[in-house]
Design a protein around this motif. Structure first.
Motif, short mmCIF file in Angstrom:
data_model
loop_
_atom_site.label_atom_id
_atom_site.label_comp_id
_atom_site.label_asym_id
_atom_site.label_seq_id
_atom_site.Cartn_x
_atom_site.Cartn_y
_atom_site.Cartn_z
N GLN A 1 14.45 0.56 58.85
CA GLN A 1 15.76 1.40 58.47
C GLN A 1 17.11 0.02 59.37
O GLN A 1 16.64 -0.14 60.52
CB GLN A 1 16.52 2.36 59.53
CG GLN A 1 17.50 2.98 59.71
CD GLN A 1 18.00 4.57 60.18
OE1 GLN A 1 16.75 4.90 60.63
NE2 GLN A 1 18.61 4.47 60.41
N ALA A 2 17.50 -0.37 58.47
CA ALA A 2 18.39 -1.55 58.34
C ALA A 2 19.87 -1.10 59.78
O ALA A 2 20.33 0.05 58.78
CB ALA A 2 18.91 -1.89 57.12
N GLN A 3 20.05 -1.82 60.36
CA GLN A 3 21.38 -1.43 61.08
C GLN A 3 22.01 -2.50 60.72
O GLN A 3 21.58 -3.28 59.90
CB GLN A 3 20.93 -1.36 62.75
CG GLN A 3 19.71 -0.27 63.11
CD GLN A 3 19.83 -0.12 64.17
OE1 GLN A 3 19.68 -0.75 64.71
NE2 GLN A 3 19.60 1.39 64.81
N THR A 4 23.01 -3.20 61.68
CA THR A 4 23.77 -4.38 61.92
C THR A 4 23.85 -4.31 63.47
O THR A 4 23.88 -3.46 64.43
CB THR A 4 25.51 -3.90 61.21
OG1 THR A 4 25.79 -2.72 62.07
CG2 THR A 4 24.90 -3.71 60.26
N PRO A 5 24.20 -5.50 64.12
CA PRO A 5 24.85 -6.72 62.94
C PRO A 5 23.53 -7.51 61.83
O PRO A 5 22.41 -7.57 62.51
CB PRO A 5 25.09 -8.09 63.81
CG PRO A 5 25.44 -7.44 65.30
CD PRO A 5 24.57 -6.32 65.12
#
Length: 234
Positions: A167-171
């Motif tokens: 699951q992509a997050q940021t930064p």
């Protein structure tokens, strides 16, 4: 000439309205522990020794930014009133706006305005582990839940294997020139890593944690408050 000491610029797209929250004001300005939601992540970014400057990309007609006091965040914070209708548009507009300040090999860390629980160790880990990477990468967490594929009536029609899913997050952190070129070529993307992938490159996944949540629905605001309150108490 190659820049052997690249700078690190944070770009925070904050021109959206956050319609899924069902609130009157844009999501980034909703109150969270007595401050606008966006204040919390900006505070961490501005306080990070790894970050040289923090650019907040706002809509051209943003009327609320000026009604809040941001002075406590110091001189690193720079608002840019050039945001577009999508995240990709806003990030690209921000990159264009800082073209005279950023060298091609400088790093750009793009962070969601709606992720108020960013912590100093998230930034430190991302910058440290990607320092020598040729492509760059992003914070992400392995998918833990069982995933279901649904039909148009919200009935499960299959189970999606979660092995190798993140699951992509940021930064999300990439070189200035690489990210700008990728976004110029692929505007219909939902995050920067997708644009880099569309260019045929493979961003590195740096494992983060579930506390770096994105506030999308009303309940998320309460979860963010709990995370920040308990983190400060530790």
């Amino acid at each position: 000439m190659q820049n052997f000491h690249p700078k690190h610029f944070a770009v925070v797209p904050a021109a959206g309205s956050g319609s899924r929250m069902g609130a009157v004001r844009p999501k980034q300005y909703l109150p969270l522990l007595g401050k606008p939601l966006i204040f919390h992540s900006l505070s961490v970014l501005c306080g990070a020794p790894e970050i040289d400057k923090v650019f907040v990309v706002l809509s051209v007609d943003d009327a609320e930014w000026g009604s809040h006091d941001w002075s406590a965040l110091g001189p690193k914070l720079v608002p840019l009133f050039c945001g577009g209708p999508t995240r990709a548009d806003s990030v690209l507009a921000g990159l264009r706006a800082i073209s005279r300040e950023a060298e091609q090999s400088d790093w750009v860390l793009v962070h969601d305005a709606a992720r108020p629980c960013l912590a100093a160790w998230h930034i430190e880990k991302l910058v440290r582990e990607l320092a020598g990477d040729e492509v760059g990468g992003l914070l992400a967490v392995p998918v833990a839940d069982t995933l279901k594929r649904a039909d148009g009536h919200r009935r499960a029609i299959g189970t999606v294997p979660r092995d190798m899913l993140w699951q992509a997050q940021t930064p999300q952190m990439f070189r200035y020139v690489m990210l700008r070129r990728a976004l110029e070529a692929a505007s219909n993307v939902t995050d920067e890593a997708s644009a880099i992938e569309a260019a045929g490159l493979h961003p590195r996944l740096i494992e983060g944690d579930a506390t770096n949540l994105k506030v999308t629905f009303p309940l998320d605001l309460h979860l963010a408050e709990w995370i920040l309150s308990n983190r400060e108490a530790c």
